[in-house]
Design a protein around this motif. Structure first.
Motif, PDB file in Angstrom:
ATOM      1  N   GLY A  97     -10.832 -14.266  -1.440  1.00  0.00           N
ATOM      2  CA  GLY A  97      -9.384 -14.248  -1.276  1.00  0.00           C
ATOM      3  C   GLY A  97      -8.625 -13.590  -2.401  1.00  0.00           C
ATOM      4  N   VAL A  98      -9.213 -13.497  -3.598  1.00  0.00           N
ATOM      5  CA  VAL A  98      -8.515 -12.891  -4.724  1.00  0.00           C
ATOM      6  C   VAL A  98      -8.789 -11.392  -4.746  1.00  0.00           C
ATOM      7  N   ARG A  99      -7.715 -10.604  -4.718  1.00  0.00           N
ATOM      8  CA  ARG A  99      -7.833  -9.144  -4.715  1.00  0.00           C
ATOM      9  C   ARG A  99      -6.966  -8.573  -5.828  1.00  0.00           C
ATOM     10  N   VAL A 100      -7.522  -7.646  -6.584  1.00  0.00           N
ATOM     11  CA  VAL A 100      -6.822  -7.047  -7.712  1.00  0.00           C
ATOM     12  C   VAL A 100      -6.048  -5.811  -7.261  1.00  0.00           C
ATOM     13  N   PHE A 101      -4.771  -5.736  -7.675  1.00  0.00           N
ATOM     14  CA  PHE A 101      -3.912  -4.598  -7.363  1.00  0.00           C
ATOM     15  C   PHE A 101      -3.466  -3.918  -8.652  1.00  0.00           C
ATOM     16  N   GLY A 102      -3.106  -2.651  -8.550  1.00  0.00           N
ATOM     17  CA  GLY A 102      -2.760  -1.866  -9.727  1.00  0.00           C
ATOM     18  C   GLY A 102      -1.361  -2.084 -10.241  1.00  0.00           C
ATOM     19  N   ASN A 103      -0.441  -2.529  -9.382  1.00  0.00           N
ATOM     20  CA  ASN A 103       0.936  -2.726  -9.830  1.00  0.00           C
ATOM     21  C   ASN A 103       1.622  -3.796  -8.998  1.00  0.00           C
ATOM     22  N   PHE A 104       2.817  -4.187  -9.450  1.00  0.00           N
ATOM     23  CA  PHE A 104       3.559  -5.258  -8.795  1.00  0.00           C
ATOM     24  C   PHE A 104       3.935  -4.891  -7.364  1.00  0.00           C
ATOM     25  N   ALA A 105       4.360  -3.657  -7.149  1.00  0.00           N
ATOM     26  CA  ALA A 105       4.820  -3.233  -5.826  1.00  0.00           C
ATOM     27  C   ALA A 105       3.704  -3.360  -4.792  1.00  0.00           C
ATOM     28  N   GLU A 106       2.512  -2.900  -5.146  1.00  0.00           N
ATOM     29  CA  GLU A 106       1.386  -3.001  -4.220  1.00  0.00           C
ATOM     30  C   GLU A 106       1.072  -4.447  -3.891  1.00  0.00           C
ATOM     31  N   ALA A 107       1.119  -5.292  -4.907  1.00  0.00           N
ATOM     32  CA  ALA A 107       0.823  -6.711  -4.697  1.00  0.00           C
ATOM     33  C   ALA A 107       1.857  -7.358  -3.777  1.00  0.00           C
ATOM     34  N   MET A 108       3.107  -7.037  -3.993  1.00  0.00           N
ATOM     35  CA  MET A 108       4.181  -7.652  -3.205  1.00  0.00           C
ATOM     36  C   MET A 108       4.172  -7.167  -1.761  1.00  0.00           C
ATOM     37  N   GLN A 109       3.611  -6.004  -1.520  1.00  0.00           N
ATOM     38  CA  GLN A 109       3.550  -5.452  -0.163  1.00  0.00           C
ATOM     39  C   GLN A 109       2.230  -5.763   0.544  1.00  0.00           C
ATOM     40  N   SER A 110       1.370  -6.539  -0.119  1.00  0.00           N
ATOM     41  CA  SER A 110       0.027  -6.777   0.410  1.00  0.00           C
ATOM     42  C   SER A 110      -0.034  -7.868   1.468  1.00  0.00           C
TER      43      SER A 110
END
Length: 349
Positions: A185-198
């Motif tokens: 369930g834990v996935r690493v994203f490169g920036n805040f925007a990508e994380a918030m849109q995931s």
């Protein structure tokens, strides 16, 4: 000293002395009737009076006594997981080391395991993430030396881990990502925007950036690296309140978090500046001092301060002090002056 061991029975005293001998950084407290010439601390007051005093003085307590005693005595003094010390309870035979309080943030779970290893006993840890073999966010933050905001969101993000929900992690410097490589369930994203849109159920950001409105986003937890050095210059007699207001305002303008301050830095001439000392003490920060000769070797981003040069013999104070204490790190905030205070911020390398 960071750890206190307290016992109240003859058998407990023997175990306390044994454990205390394993480290020079431990204070052992025993009833006065068991006094020996062994370097232990002896008390005459009831344990119900002693424990609350030690609770406010040490980062961890090992109580060799009945669990019920510890619960009843300390319950009125609990302040919250971000403030309470680790508390481990042991039986006098050393068979069990029970992590009672501040298992993750305070490190009681880890301490219980260490004590059990020393006695050949069993660590008793009941936090759900540990029972399920998962790295809790607050435990990982403690191990990595990170602050947490808001502390109240820890329970929700740990619950998402237990439920196997999707959690977006942004950790550009890789400070905690390694702990979660194999966690479903834990996935690493490169920036805040990508994380918030995931479309994730929760998010964890590792950053020193100031993020407003955190208390209104229960699915977001921020882990704070303590990598900011605040250089401070001030006129003689500047108050705690003025220093605090200027530092807070300049950090917010630069979208930097107060919680990520590692230390303060200034010139040695300010070693007796009361307002600066009080500001540091209020926020649990250390102050590093630099002599004028060292400050003058640092290339300034701002113009030379004729006032500082005449007053303390330094071409500048806040900028070079911040850079030196940051180990030559990048300057994030150039010198800003407000009233009697100048502030600069550098990031530790």
């Amino acid at each position: 000293m960071e750890l206190a061991i307290i016992a109240i029975t003859p058998g407990g005293a023997r175990l306390a002395r044994r454990l205390g001998a394993e480290s020079n950084e431990v204070d052992v407290y025993l009833p006065a009737r068991y006094r020996e010439s062994d370097g232990c601390r002896y008390f005459a007051e009831p344990v119900a009076e002693l424990l609350p005093q030690l609770f406010n003085r040490y980062r961890g307590l090992v109580c060799i006594m009945a669990t019920g005693i510890v619960v009843r005595v300390l319950a009125p003094h609990l302040r919250g997981k971000q403030a309470d010390p680790a508390v481990v309870v042991m039986d006098e035979a050393g068979r069990f080391a029970i992590s009672l309080l501040s298992g993750h943030l305070g490190g009681a779970n880890e301490l219980a395991h260490e004590l059990a290893e020393l006695t050949g006993g069993q660590a008793v840890v009941t936090t759900a993430t540990d029972v399920n073999g998962l790295p809790a966010w607050d435990d990982v933050a403690r191990q990595a030396g990170l602050g947490i905001e808001p502390v109240e969101h820890i329970r929700h993000l740990n619950s998402l881990l237990l439920e196997g929900k999707k959690i977006a992690l942004v950790d550009r410097d890789g400070l905690v990502a390694g702990f979660f490589e194999d966690v479903p369930g834990v996935r690493v994203f490169g920036n805040f925007a990508e994380a918030m849109q995931s479309g994730s159920d929760g998010m964890v950001f590792v950053t020193h950036r100031h993020l407003p409105g955190l208390d209104k986003q229960p699915n977001l937890l921020v882990l704070r690296p303590r990598d900011l050095v605040v250089g401070i210059g001030c006129n003689r007699g500047t108050s705690l309140e003025e220093i605090e207001a200027v530092v807070t305002a300049e950090l917010e303008k630069a979208f930097l978090s107060f919680a990520s301050i590692a230390c303060l830095a200034t010139i040695t001439d300010k070693a007796d500046e009361q307002g600066l000392h009080l500001f540091a003490r209020r926020h649990g920060l250390s102050v590093e001092y630099h002599v004028a000769e060292d400050l003058n070797r640092v290339e300034l981003a701002s113009e030379i301060s004729e006032h500082a040069l005449a007053a303390v013999g330094a071409k500048g104070v806040c900028e070079p002090a911040a850079i030196l204490s940051a180990g030559g790190g990048v300057l994030l905030v150039k010198k800003k002056k407000s009233g009697n205070v100048t502030v600069a911020v550098a990031q530790k390398q």
